[in-house]
Design an enzyme around this catalytic site. Structure first.
Site, PDB file in Angstrom:
ATOM      1  N   LYS A 278     -68.579  16.078  -1.004  1.00  0.00           N
ATOM      2  CA  LYS A 278     -67.114  16.157  -0.969  1.00  0.00           C
ATOM      3  C   LYS A 278     -66.588  16.610  -2.329  1.00  0.00           C
ATOM      4  O   LYS A 278     -67.234  16.383  -3.340  1.00  0.00           O
ATOM      5  CB  LYS A 278     -66.523  14.755  -0.702  1.00  0.00           C
ATOM      6  N   ARG A 352     -70.375   9.824  12.844  1.00  0.00           N
ATOM      7  CA  ARG A 352     -70.761   9.974  14.247  1.00  0.00           C
ATOM      8  C   ARG A 352     -72.279   9.826  14.411  1.00  0.00           C
ATOM      9  O   ARG A 352     -72.755   9.397  15.461  1.00  0.00           O
ATOM     10  CB  ARG A 352     -70.242  11.306  14.807  1.00  0.00           C
TER      11      ARG A 352
HETATM   12  N1  BES Z   1     -65.271   9.537   5.918  1.00  0.00           N
HETATM   13  C1  BES Z   1     -64.880  10.816   6.325  1.00  0.00           C
HETATM   14  C2  BES Z   1     -63.524  10.856   7.019  1.00  0.00           C
HETATM   15  C3  BES Z   1     -62.350  10.427   6.192  1.00  0.00           C
HETATM   16  C4  BES Z   1     -61.597  11.365   5.532  1.00  0.00           C
HETATM   17  C5  BES Z   1     -61.987   9.106   6.122  1.00  0.00           C
HETATM   18  C6  BES Z   1     -60.496  10.970   4.798  1.00  0.00           C
HETATM   19  C7  BES Z   1     -60.888   8.714   5.393  1.00  0.00           C
HETATM   20  C8  BES Z   1     -60.137   9.644   4.741  1.00  0.00           C
HETATM   21  C9  BES Z   1     -65.899  11.416   7.290  1.00  0.00           C
HETATM   22  O1  BES Z   1     -67.197  10.987   7.143  1.00  0.00           O
HETATM   23  C10 BES Z   1     -65.885  12.888   7.022  1.00  0.00           C
HETATM   24  O2  BES Z   1     -66.181  13.250   5.944  1.00  0.00           O
HETATM   25  N2  BES Z   1     -65.494  13.653   8.023  1.00  0.00           N
HETATM   26  C11 BES Z   1     -65.395  15.062   7.884  1.00  0.00           C
HETATM   27  C12 BES Z   1     -65.905  15.692   9.139  1.00  0.00           C
HETATM   28  C13 BES Z   1     -66.075  17.182   9.052  1.00  0.00           C
HETATM   29  C14 BES Z   1     -67.197  17.512   8.116  1.00  0.00           C
HETATM   30  C15 BES Z   1     -66.333  17.702  10.409  1.00  0.00           C
HETATM   31  C16 BES Z   1     -63.938  15.430   7.646  1.00  0.00           C
HETATM   32  O3  BES Z   1     -63.049  14.802   8.241  1.00  0.00           O
HETATM   33  O4  BES Z   1     -63.681  16.319   6.839  1.00  0.00           O
HETATM   34 ZN    ZN Z   2     -68.321  11.915   5.740  1.00  0.00          ZN
END
Ligand code: BES
Ligand code: ZN
Ligand code: MG
Length: 500
Positions: A278, A352
């Site tokens: 990230k 997931r």
């Molecule tokens: N933990 C994140 C989702 C999240 C984002 C929670 C902001 C709280 C605040 C999750 O694991 C994630 O990173 N999801 C990705 C999915 C994508 C790669 C398809 C996302 O939402 O960007």
């Molecule tokens: Zn994630």
């Protein structure tokens, strides 16, 4: 904080401050307020006539009382908004506002007059849970400027109420409020202080304290179960994954119909994104990516004490998501417990992956309906902001029940569609499915992925990524972890018990 209920009258309650609900545009020279004004030497009418206070939701007026009429020395008017919309859910917010505001004024003893008609047990419970939630702060690691003030005594005043009902409500409110704060405290813990192992220890503590049965699968057992999807997430981390299983079994089940509700929550104790790292900005917040798991633990903690007549299973797959030389790479293919193969396109879509095996394991343990919850997608904030959490699933009755149970406690869930067309987006060229579905409908394709593992049971999924963390304080709660869904799930179990 010592908590009790009294059937009034409020004029005689021995307390430092009295907090009273006042409705929007309510007149000071009529009915309840007329009496209050008379007992408080005219300060109520003066605050209302001067338009200092209009009764808008969350508004407050803090008034000093002349000696005489009321036993209390201070009066806090709290805006309760439209009378027609005033309900038990708003009463929790009122309790929170009263407790937070009066603590800030160094008040030690507080009496709350919620002014809602109806079941005194429910009303008392809501005031107390709201007050306990309102007093929660995220400053536990501060050594200076920490909130030092405490309220010693809270009294709920419900005119003419049955004493036993009030006592039951107070007890219930304490259990619920403390359990929500248990979840919030966990969500707030830094990754270093709350690893999957620590999370399993906290689960063990509540299991011992409240008599739940517990099993924690280590990586070796996960391997034997074939949980390649969950294990692919913890590969990059030195901290081993844990799969926490809690079970509440009623002493006297209302009905041995073989039904078993499972609550399954994502427990990523820190989400760096893994190899699909990230960006740095706000990454510190990814300590709360275990909120779904903490929600399961908090709900189970309350259920164990409230002792409903139906069994409930709690499942929390816990892992870190970190990059390293051992980490899963984009393009890798993993095999889930069900045998399904998954192409990992993006290692940041890890929630997931852990939930897939946890849902499958809940089914193996006999779950007939499953509610999973997770801070799963950033996309849910784009769709619904921080107001509604998303609910999706395959069982409309269960979804409706979640929405209804949420409404009663003041937690909002909005259903998003899950038509089968969305599943096309997660088809993989080289495996059965892939873990991301492109830019479109991110919250829905995440749910479409989970759906692959939830066949054969009634299933609903809650995406709480937008609602689990409050960026700003409200009159009734601190900023930070909100505890969203804990109360809804407790209420849902309660409602299910009553309809058995
Ligand atoms: N933990 C994140 C989702 C999240 C984002 C929670 C902001 C709280 C605040 C999750 O694991 C994630 O990173 N999801 C990705 C999915 C994508 C790669 C398809 C996302 O939402 O960007
Ligand atoms: Zn994630
Ligand atoms: Mg590992």
């Amino acid at each position: 904080m010592n908590v009790e209920g009294t059937s009034g009258p409020y004029q005689g309650v021995d307390t430092h401050a009295l907090a009273v609900a006042v409705f929007k545009d309510e007149k000071a020279d009529d009915g309840f307020l007329k009496d209050l004004d008379a007992a408080s030497g005219g300060v109520v009418k003066s605050a209302i006539d001067s338009e200092e206070f209009k009764g808008k939701e969350g508004e407050t007026a803090y008034l000093h009382l002349p000696p005489g009429g009321l036993k209390a020395q201070r009066l806090l008017l709290i805006g309760a908004g439209d009378k027609a919309e005033y309900d038990a859910a708003r009463v929790s917010e009122l309790g929170g506002t009263a407790a937070r505001f009066l603590r800030s004024k160094s008040v030690k003893s507080v009496a709350v007059v919620p002014r809602l008609e109806g079941d005194p047990e429910l009303i008392a419970a809501r005031v107390v849970e709201g007050a306990i939630m309102g007093l929660f702060e995220i400053d536990k690691y501060r050594t200076s400027d920490k909130e030092q003030k405490v309220i010693d005594r809270l009294i709920v005043v419900v005119d003419g109420a049955d004493k036993d009902a009030l006592n039951r409500g107070v007890k219930r409110g304490q259990i619920v409020g403390e359990s929500v704060n248990f979840t919030r405290d966990m969500a707030n813990e830094p990754g270093a202080y709350l690893t999957p192992t620590n999370m399993a220890e906290r689960a063990q503590e509540i299991a011992s304290e409240f008599n739940l049965s517990i099993d924690v699968l280590d990586e070796e057992r996960m391997q034997k179960e074939g949980m390649g999807s969950l294990l692919s997430v913890s590969r990059g981390s030195d901290e081993p994954a844990k799969l926490i299983i809690l079970k509440y079994t009623p002493a006297k089940p209302s009905n041995d119909n073989g039904k078993l509700l499972a609550l399954v929550g994502k427990g990523i104790t820190f989400d760096s994104g893994g190899i699909s790292l990230k960006p740095g900005e706000n990454m510190e917040l990814m300590k709360y990516d275990m909120t779904g798991g903490a929600t399961v633990l908090g709900a189970m903690r309350a259920i164990a004490q409230l002792k409903p007549p139906i069994p409930v299973l709690g499942v929390a797959p816990c892992s870190e998501n970190l990059p390293s030389g051992k980490a899963t790479k984009p393009g890798d293919i993993v095999r889930a417990m069900t045998g399904k193969t998954i192409e990992v396109i993006n290692t940041d879509a890890e929630g997931r992956l852990v939930l897939a095996d946890a849902i499958a394991y809940a089914k193996k343990l006999g779950a007939t309906s499953i509610i999973d919850m997770a801070t799963l997608t950033g996309a849910v904030s784009i769709a619904l902001g921080d107001v509604h959490a998303a609910v999706l699933g395959t069982d409309q009755e269960l979804i409706d029940e979640i929405i209804a149970a949420g409404k009663e406690v003041g937690e909002k869930f909005w259903q998003l569609p899950l038509d089968k067309e969305y599943s096309k987006q997660i088809k993989s060229d080289i495996a059965d499915i892939k873990n991301v579905g492109g830019r479109k409908a991110g919250t829905i394709t995440a749910a479409a992925f989970l759906k692959e593992f939830a066949d054969g049971v009634a299933w609903a999924h809650l995406d709480i990524a937008g609602t689990a963390w409050g960026d700003e304080a409200k009159p009734y709660r601190a900023k930070g972890p909100t505890g969203i869904a804990v109360r809804t799930l407790i209420n849902l179990v309660d409602r299910a018990s009553r309809s058995e």
